[in-house]
Design a protein around this motif. Structure first.
Motif, PDB file in Angstrom:
ATOM      1  N   THR A   1      -0.076  42.751  85.995  1.00 28.68           N
ATOM      2  CA  THR A   1       0.822  43.532  86.865  1.00 28.68           C
ATOM      3  C   THR A   1       2.060  42.672  87.130  1.00 28.68           C
ATOM      4  OG1 THR A   1      -0.407  42.572  88.687  1.00 28.68           O
ATOM      5  CG2 THR A   1      -1.020  44.809  88.042  1.00 28.68           C
ATOM      6  N   VAL A   2       3.252  43.257  86.859  1.00 27.05           N
ATOM      7  CA  VAL A   2       4.500  42.525  87.112  1.00 27.05           C
ATOM      8  C   VAL A   2       4.658  42.368  88.620  1.00 27.05           C
ATOM      9  CG1 VAL A   2       6.996  42.529  86.853  1.00 27.05           C
ATOM     10  CG2 VAL A   2       5.531  43.466  85.029  1.00 27.05           C
ATOM     11  N   LYS A   3       4.940  41.149  89.073  1.00 28.27           N
ATOM     12  CA  LYS A   3       5.072  40.903  90.509  1.00 28.27           C
ATOM     13  C   LYS A   3       6.536  40.660  90.842  1.00 28.27           C
ATOM     14  CE  LYS A   3       0.431  39.074  91.469  1.00 28.27           C
ATOM     15  NZ  LYS A   3      -0.197  39.506  90.206  1.00 28.27           N
ATOM     16  N   SER A   4       6.938  41.192  92.014  1.00 27.45           N
ATOM     17  CA  SER A   4       8.326  40.975  92.440  1.00 27.45           C
ATOM     18  C   SER A   4       8.491  39.535  92.893  1.00 27.45           C
ATOM     19  CB  SER A   4       8.637  41.906  93.618  1.00 27.45           C
ATOM     20  OG  SER A   4       7.879  41.428  94.739  1.00 27.45           O
ATOM     21  N   ALA A   5       9.724  39.101  93.018  1.00 27.72           N
ATOM     22  CA  ALA A   5      10.018  37.723  93.458  1.00 27.72           C
ATOM     23  C   ALA A   5       9.395  37.485  94.831  1.00 27.72           C
ATOM     24  CB  ALA A   5      11.529  37.512  93.508  1.00 27.72           C
ATOM     25  N   GLN A   6       9.445  38.515  95.679  1.00 30.96           N
ATOM     26  CA  GLN A   6       8.876  38.363  97.043  1.00 30.96           C
ATOM     27  C   GLN A   6       7.352  38.206  96.967  1.00 30.96           C
ATOM     28  OE1 GLN A   6      11.051  40.641  96.109  1.00 30.96           O
ATOM     29  NE2 GLN A   6      12.845  39.980  97.303  1.00 30.96           N
ATOM     30  N   GLN A   7       6.741  39.001  96.070  1.00 27.96           N
ATOM     31  CA  GLN A   7       5.268  38.889  95.934  1.00 27.96           C
ATOM     32  C   GLN A   7       4.911  37.485  95.440  1.00 27.96           C
ATOM     33  OE1 GLN A   7       4.904  42.332  93.288  1.00 27.96           O
ATOM     34  NE2 GLN A   7       3.267  43.141  94.620  1.00 27.96           N
ATOM     35  N   VAL A   8       5.662  36.974  94.449  1.00 29.07           N
ATOM     36  CA  VAL A   8       5.387  35.637  93.910  1.00 29.07           C
ATOM     37  C   VAL A   8       5.556  34.600  95.018  1.00 29.07           C
ATOM     38  CG1 VAL A   8       6.176  33.850  92.289  1.00 29.07           C
ATOM     39  CG2 VAL A   8       6.032  36.247  91.543  1.00 29.07           C
ATOM     40  N   ALA A   9       6.657  34.727  95.782  1.00 29.48           N
ATOM     41  CA  ALA A   9       6.919  33.755  96.861  1.00 29.48           C
ATOM     42  C   ALA A   9       5.768  33.771  97.860  1.00 29.48           C
ATOM     43  CB  ALA A   9       8.237  34.091  97.551  1.00 29.48           C
ATOM     44  N   ARG A  10       5.255  34.967  98.131  1.00 29.90           N
ATOM     45  CA  ARG A  10       4.147  35.060  99.103  1.00 29.90           C
ATOM     46  C   ARG A  10       2.884  34.402  98.537  1.00 29.90           C
ATOM     47  NH1 ARG A  10       2.949  40.253  99.233  1.00 29.90           N
ATOM     48  NH2 ARG A  10       5.087  40.772  99.828  1.00 29.90           N
ATOM     49  N   MET A  11       2.663  34.616  97.252  1.00 29.28           N
ATOM     50  CA  MET A  11       1.465  34.010  96.626  1.00 29.28           C
ATOM     51  C   MET A  11       1.593  32.479  96.560  1.00 29.28           C
ATOM     52  SD  MET A  11      -0.553  36.438  95.945  1.00 29.28           S
ATOM     53  CE  MET A  11      -1.725  35.957  94.687  1.00 29.28           C
ATOM     54  N   VAL A  12       2.825  32.005  96.303  1.00 30.97           N
ATOM     55  CA  VAL A  12       3.040  30.540  96.284  1.00 30.97           C
ATOM     56  C   VAL A  12       2.692  29.971  97.651  1.00 30.97           C
ATOM     57  CG1 VAL A  12       4.798  28.711  96.142  1.00 30.97           C
ATOM     58  CG2 VAL A  12       4.771  30.562  94.440  1.00 30.97           C
ATOM     59  N   ASP A  13       3.134  30.668  98.700  1.00 31.12           N
ATOM     60  CA  ASP A  13       2.839  30.204 100.059  1.00 31.12           C
ATOM     61  C   ASP A  13       1.334  30.185 100.297  1.00 31.12           C
ATOM     62  OD1 ASP A  13       2.615  31.284 103.259  1.00 31.12           O
ATOM     63  OD2 ASP A  13       3.883  29.541 102.804  1.00 31.12           O
ATOM     64  N   VAL A  14       0.658  31.246  99.843  1.00 31.65           N
ATOM     65  CA  VAL A  14      -0.805  31.315 100.046  1.00 31.65           C
ATOM     66  C   VAL A  14      -1.498  30.152  99.329  1.00 31.65           C
ATOM     67  CG1 VAL A  14      -2.885  32.635  99.396  1.00 31.65           C
ATOM     68  CG2 VAL A  14      -0.889  33.815 100.399  1.00 31.65           C
ATOM     69  N   TYR A  15      -1.174  29.961  98.062  1.00 33.31           N
ATOM     70  CA  TYR A  15      -1.854  28.909  97.285  1.00 33.31           C
ATOM     71  C   TYR A  15      -1.487  27.497  97.770  1.00 33.31           C
ATOM     72  CZ  TYR A  15      -4.116  31.754  93.673  1.00 33.31           C
ATOM     73  OH  TYR A  15      -4.960  32.622  93.006  1.00 33.31           O
ATOM     74  N   SER A  16      -0.296  27.374  98.388  1.00 35.34           N
ATOM     75  CA  SER A  16       0.127  26.032  98.838  1.00 35.34           C
ATOM     76  C   SER A  16      -0.661  25.584 100.062  1.00 35.34           C
ATOM     77  CB  SER A  16       1.624  26.022  99.183  1.00 35.34           C
ATOM     78  OG  SER A  16       1.847  26.763 100.383  1.00 35.34           O
TER      79      SER A  16
END
Ligand SMILES: O=C(O)CCCOc1c(F)cc(-c2c(C(=O)NCc3ccc(C(=O)O)cc3)noc2-c2cc(Cl)c(O)cc2O)cc1F
Length: 379
Positions: free
Chosen positions: A4-19
């Motif tokens: 599923t293609v993720k928007s920049a905002q979705q990616v940023a949110r996932m980066v925050d979660v994984y960090s």
């Protein structure tokens, strides 16, 4: 496989979660056990599809904390985009089935794509440091030094995990049947020293038409092995030794008049109870004590790239990152690289490696409040 293609905002949110997860350091012993006893492609997949995004996210969050001038140079923006793309590709496997052979095959291929995408990160970041120096002078140097040490250590660790999976389960063959991924359980230190010296000497003779000889002295108080060996990554050891030999050869040749008899390089290899130490001694004239630290500074060492430097630049000179990166390789498995110089006489360089595999744990940067404070610019 559906992504599923993720928007920049979705990616940023996932980066925050994984960090918010801490990277899990593995010991050399754990790498060996996983590669010989406990590991399967499925368990490796299930570990990496979480650990790789955690390690990527931790360093991506640090990169986002960099002061504006550092973050906005074109090369750093490019590297940041490579990280976002790679992070997005790996989290695409978050809910995939590790028993499905197509999933495992696609995952292995994705890791190779990511490894290739990031192949020139060091050069690109060196270009970024030069862009920064041109635009802002030597501001933010301490922040840059702190970040790059952590950034390159994170990169070494991510490439280590990718290489282990690719070599153990991918189509790429290990260098030697004894090797476990990129690890040699009986790495013959003498052979790596000789190999690194021979290649550095070739470059030295190509440019200076001469090179000092090598004298090797070994001491083994740890065991009664004939050849001194260690559980280690030969390519990491080679990288460190090649860099140190280049520096010593250059210093010795440049310290003596043409056609002089050059003093030999002396290399001591000693396997003790805890450390395997490799000491390179040269009579290259040495460097003032006050200037030793500069050799490890990215801002100071950023030389014009070899391709655009004047035709007279010695091939022994690179981007200047060879020494700081070599120290990071040594420290990655709890070792170290120390340079001690006698101004007017010569330089001794020490590589310290952990002899016991269960003490050789990955040294990983962790993004947290302490590290975040390092990026808070003075008010
Ligand atoms: O470009 C690269 O990637 C290689 C980047 C690095 O390039 C260098 C290089 F190979 C060798 C030296 C050097 C000199 C020198 O050059 N002495 C002459 C001078 C005298 C005074 C001062 C001063 O006052 O500052 C500086 C140098 N003396 O000892 C070393 C030396 C340094 C290291 Cl790390 C080593 O492992 C072995 C050595 O023999 C300095 C380098 F910087």
């Amino acid at each position: 496989m559906k992504f599923t293609v993720k928007s920049a905002q979705q990616v940023a949110r996932m980066v925050d979660v994984y960090s918010h997860y801490c990277p899990q350091p593995l010991s050399m012993q754990r790498f060996i056990d996983f590669g010989t006893k406990t590991g399967t492609e499925q368990s490796s997949f299930e570990f990496l599809r979480r650990e790789l995004p955690v390690r990527l996210a931790n360093i991506m969050m640090e990169m986002n904390q960099l002061p504006e001038p550092l973050l906005n140079v074109p090369s750093v923006t490019m590297v940041s985009n490579w990280y976002k793309k790679s992070f997005t590709e790996i989290i695409g496997f978050e809910n995939s089935d590790g028993k499905d052979l197509d999933t495992l095959s696609t995952f292995a291929d994705t890791l190779v794509v990511i490894r290739n995408r990031h192949a020139n990160v060091v050069e690109t970041m060196a270009q970024g440091v030069m862009e920064l120096k041109d635009r802002y002078g030597e501001e933010n140097m301490d922040t840059l030094q702190y970040f790059l040490n952590r950034f390159f250590t994170s990169r070494i660790s991510i490439r280590m995990l990718i290489n282990q999976h690719a070599l153990l389960y991918g189509s790429q063959l290990a260098n030697h049947p004894r090797h476990i991924g990129c690890i040699d359980p009986k790495c013959n230190v003498l052979e790596v020293v000789k190999d690194a010296y021979a290649n550095a000497r070739f470059l030295c003779e190509q440019y200076y038409l001469t090179a000092p000889e090598l004298e090797l002295i070994t001491h083994n108080t740890h065991d009664n092995e004939e050849d001194i060996s260690i559980v280690y990554v030969p390519s990491h050891l080679y990288h460190m030794l090649f860099e140190l030999f280049k520096n010593s050869l250059r210093a010795v040749v440049e310290n003596f008049p043409v056609d002089s008899t050059l003093p030999k390089l002396k290399v001591h290899i000693c396997k003790g109870k805890e450390d395997l130490t490799i000491k390179l001694c040269d009579q290259g004239g040495g460097i003032p004590y006050n200037n030793i630290n500069k050799l490890f500074e990215y801002m100071y060492s950023t030389a014009p790239s070899p391709s655009c430097a004047d035709s007279g630049s010695a091939p022994l000179a690179g981007y200047g990152y060879g020494l700081p990166l070599s120290r990071l390789y040594a420290q990655y498995f709890q070792g170290d690289l120390v340079v001690s110089s006698v101004d007017g006489f010569g330089t001794d360089a020490y590589i310290y490696l952990k002899v016991l595999s269960n003490e050789a744990n990955e040294c990983l940067p962790i993004y947290n409040k302490t590290s975040a404070r390092m990026y808070e610019t003075d008010v």
